[in-house]
Structures are given as structure tokens and as C-alpha cells.
Design an enzyme around this catalytic site. Structure first.
Site, PDB file in Angstrom:
ATOM      1  CG  HIS A 180      -1.876   1.104   1.324  1.00 27.07           C
ATOM      2  ND1 HIS A 180      -3.230   0.929   1.152  1.00 27.07           N
ATOM      3  CD2 HIS A 180      -1.702   2.432   1.583  1.00 27.07           C
ATOM      4  CE1 HIS A 180      -3.843   2.096   1.296  1.00 27.07           C
ATOM      5  NE2 HIS A 180      -2.938   3.021   1.561  1.00 27.07           N
ATOM      6  CD  GLU A 181       1.417   3.454   3.614  1.00 25.08           C
ATOM      7  OE1 GLU A 181       1.590   4.545   3.015  1.00 25.08           O
ATOM      8  OE2 GLU A 181       0.376   3.183   4.234  1.00 25.08           O
ATOM      9  CG  HIS A 216       0.366   6.075  -0.669  1.00 25.07           C
ATOM     10  ND1 HIS A 216      -0.731   6.350  -1.459  1.00 25.07           N
ATOM     11  CD2 HIS A 216      -0.135   5.593   0.507  1.00 25.07           C
ATOM     12  CE1 HIS A 216      -1.839   6.049  -0.793  1.00 25.07           C
ATOM     13  NE2 HIS A 216      -1.501   5.580   0.390  1.00 25.07           N
TER      14      HIS A 216
END
Length: 246
Positions: A125-126, A129
């Protein structure tokens, strides 16, 4: 990240820097005002920190989602270094992790990540980003639509809305259930880091949803499970070989 956009462009204005620091310190209390984590002399000996470091290492070495993202970051000029770009810390509330754009660093919440599968999802997920931060000038702190777009992409591509995870959450549905999950998870992620109403967060997600949901880079598809992620990684590697021969 090394060579990331924030390191190539002019730094943020003073007002934006203060907002970055405020947001980071609210969620990640170990972040200093300068945006760096506090490092106690015996911090590496704490059990939670050791477990976090070991789980992170396994994720980086074995998870197909993460391996693709690491290759994509390197290909985009933002090679990732484990010691520089990841930090295991204690976090407030039930936050599992976050991307600190002020330092180009991924924070992993060692007090809230309790198993390997969870670590895999958080790192994936990160890294999405971080990939968005690398490839575009994302205004994380003052443009809610930019944040919403990256949260939609992270929820859609990280496996967070996989059937297994949704069953574990006791969420069931048939028609467009994946889209509903992505909307909900993106909204929750925004609310975790912004002091705004749920209505404002949902509106931001709705405004960007169609274009950002259909942006599958660098996977080229929605990787619903590890098998899909392996296929996506193979295709990404082959794409590089194809362009190198043109």
C-alpha cells in the site's frame, strides 16, 4: 525516495512544511519536527522492532506485489533503500503505516502490524504512494483530490480489497463489490490522516474515482492475488526488455 520528485524540485513553502510536520506528528509521534524518526540507543533491541524489521525483510525479498513495485521505482529513477526509506516505529491509534512525503520515507507501525500478511499489505500500500510520489508532483498536504487519487489506487492495487480480506472483515457482496471496497478503504485512509468530515472525504474519492481506479500502473492490471501479481511482474520485466530492443 532516492531521486524522488521532492529531491529534484524546489522544496515546499514554509506554510506547507508546517502542515507536513503537523500531519506527520499527529499520526507518527516518533517523527521529529524535522521529519526524522527518533532513534533511541536501545531501540533495535526491542522485540516489536526486531519483528518489524524481520517481517519487512521477508516482504521485500519474497512478496510479488512489492518486488514489482521496487523494480518500477528503480526504473523510474527512485531506487528504494531498505535502511533509508523504511522506518519501524510506534504509531498513534490503529494506523498500520504511512508514507511521509516530507522525508520520502515509509513508516511501518510496529505496534499495529502483528503478522506477515499484514506487513505485506502495508508495504505494498505505502509503496504505491511512494511510486505516485516518484512519478508525479503529488500535493499530499493541500490538495485532497491528489491524496484521494493515490488512496484509491493503493486500495485497488495492494490486494487490500481481495476476496479473502473482505470475507475476513465479514463484508460480502456480488455486483461491483470490489469498487465499493476500494471507495470505502480509500475514504477510511483519508480520514486516518486528515481532520475532515466523512462527507468531504467521500466527495473527494467520488470526484477522482473513475480515472484513478482505472490507473493500474505499474501493474498493468488489478492484481487480485499473488498469482496475478507474479504475472504482472513478469509482464513488467518483459516490457522493459521490449523497449530496450527498440
Amino acid at each position: 525516495m532516492a531521486g524522488a520528485p521532492d529531491e529534484r524540485r524546489r522544496g515546499p513553502a514554509a506554510g506547507e512544511q508546517l502542515q507536513q510536520q503537523h500531519v506527520s506528528c499527529q499520526v507518527f509521534p516518533e517523527r521529529l519536527a524535522q521529519g526524522n524518526p527518533q532513534q533511541g540507543f536501545f531501540s533495535s533491541f526491542f522485540t516489536s522492532n526486531q519483528k518489524c524489521q524481520l517481517r519487512l525483510l521477508k516482504t521485500l525479498e519474497t512478496n510479488p506485489y512489492v518486488k514489482l513495485l521496487l523494480d518500477a521505482m528503480k526504473h523510474s529513477g527512485c531506487a528504494v533503500n531498505k535502511d533509508r526509506h523504511f522506518s519501524c516505529e510506534d504509531c498513534n491509534g490503529n494506523v498500520s503505516g504511512g508514507f511521509d512525503a516530507s522525508t520520502s520515507q515509509i513508516v511501518l507501525c510496529q505496534n499495529n502490524i502483528h503478522n506477515q500478511a499484514h506487513m505485506n499489505r502495508v508495504v505494498t500500500h505505502e509503496l504505491i504512494h511512494a511510486f505516485d510520489h516518484c512519478r508525479a508532483h503529488v500535493d499530499w498536504f493541500t490538495n485532497i483530490r491528489h491524496l484521494a487519487c493515490s488512496e484509491v489506487r493503493a486500495a485497488n492495487l495492494s490486494g487490500d480489497c481481495s476476496l479473502v480480506n473482505e470475507i475476513f472483515r465479514l463484508h460480502f457482496g456480488l455486483k461491483q463489490h470490489h469498487q465499493t471496497c476500494v471507495r470505502d478503504r480509500a475514504t477510511l485512509s483519508i480520514l486516518a490522516v486528515r481532520n475532515i468530515s466523512k462527507e468531504v472525504a467521500k466527495k473527494a474519492v467520488d470526484e477522482v474515482f473513475e480515472s484513478c481506479f482505472n490507473d493500474h500502473e505499474p501493474f498493468g492490471r488489478i492484481p487480485h492475488n499473488k498469482t496475478y501479481a507474479r504475472y504482472a511482474h513478469r509482464d513488467f520485466e518483459n516490457r522493459d526488455r521490449y523497449y530496450s530492443n527498440i
